[in-house]
Structures are given as C-alpha cells and as structure tokens.
Design a protein around this motif. Structure first.
Motif: not given
Length: 202
Positions: A52-70
């Motif tokens: 979130i510090r990098l992308c500044k967008d909660e929706h994108d951050a949540k998707n990226l977090l899920q992608d990270t854990f996959m």
C-alpha cells in the motif's frame, strides 16, 4: 462442522506449536495448508504495508497481496534458509509484484525509497547485479556491502534495512551514499545511474 471460535482456537494452538519460524516454513514447503494460513496471519499485515505504501490504492493493494501469497505458496520450496530471513524473501516478492504492476499501469512514481525511481530502478538494479557478479561489490567495506545488498538485492526500504543492520537511519543512508560513490569510481558503465541516485539523496 467447526465453528469460527473453534477454528480460531485451533489456529492459535497451531501457532503456538509452530512458533519457530523455521518449523513453520518447512511445513509450508511441504504444502501444509494450515502452515500457509499461519504464514498469512503472521506476515500479511507487514506485506500489505509494503504494497500500500507503493501503490497508494486499497483495491490494488488487496489484489497484489493475494497475488503475493499465491506466489509464496507456489514457490515456497524455492526459499533457502541460508540466504536470509523468510520475511525478506516474501518482502521482495511483494515489492517486485507491486513495482511490476505500477510499471505496467504507468502509475510508478518516486517515493521515499530511492530504489523506487521511475524508469531507473530496473536499470540500476541490473547494473548492480552485474557488479555483484564481477565481484566489485564484494570489495566494498562489509557494512557498505551489507547496506547495498539489503536495499538493492533483498528489496528492503531504507527504514527496514537500517533496523536490520541495527544502525541509525542517517548512518544507514550514509552507508548507501558512500557505497554508491565507491561503485561509481569502480565501474564507469553505471556512472550516470548512480550519479542520479546520489544527487537525489542530497
């Protein structure tokens, strides 16, 4: 079927049993779904903070977090205990995924960490990778080498890296600046890129 409270108690007990990070990660590498859930519980907040510090967008951050854990789940067996902490490895996955997403969507902007500098990051990192292979970085003083590796190879921010080295933030930044100057003198091919970083750090 177990209730939510029963599941919560189960996970708390499991976390106690697997409080040792190495045991937990070994179970993850053996495709243990409970271990994966515990890894998520343990690291998701910190990794979300990175994203979130990098992308500044909660929706994108949540998707990226899920992608990270996959990716963590799929590539867990590629983690090597001898090459650093698990969090550092996971941090780099989260960071790289976020930067790649921002580059593709043309959203990448300069932030507090100079390793995130639009259209320069990959070029500088590639050149530093080349230097590392040539042994140039290994000729730096130990603390300078460690600082460069934490930021440019392990993907930590300056704030995270200075805590890892247990030195004040100002001292850590001086390590980076001094190391870049030494590399600038050692390897003419990256002079332009490193000069940019040094100037921005002033």
């Amino acid at each position: 079927m177990q209730s939510v409270d029963e599941l919560r108690i189960y996970f708390v007990k499991s976390l106690t049993l697997m409080s040792d990070d190495k045991t937990l990660i070994l179970k993850l590498q053996n495709r243990d779904e409970t271990a994966f859930s515990l890894v998520y519980d343990k690291y998701s907040a910190a990794l979300y903070g990175v994203i979130i510090r990098l992308c500044k967008d909660e929706h994108d951050a949540k998707n990226l977090l899920q992608d990270t854990f996959m990716t963590i789940w799929d590539k867990a067996d590629g983690y090597d205990f001898d090459k650093g902490r698990f969090y550092t490895w996971a941090h780099r996955i989260a960071r790289n995924k976020t930067l790649n997403f921002l580059r593709k969507s043309d959203k990448l902007i300069q932030v507090e960490d100079l390793s995130v500098y639009k259209n320069r990051t990959e070029e500088v990192t590639d050149k530093l990778d080349d230097l590392k292979l040539k042994g140039t970085i290994k000729r730096l003083d130990a603390h300078h080498q460690r600082a460069i590796e934490l930021v440019y190879f392990n993907g930590l921010t300056h704030r995270e890296a200075h805590e890892e080295m247990n030195v004040p933030l100002g001292t850590f930044k001086s390590y980076i600046k001094q190391a870049l100057k030494q590399l600038q003198q050692s390897y003419i091919k990256i002079t332009v890129f490193i000069t940019i970083l040094i100037e921005v750090m002033r």
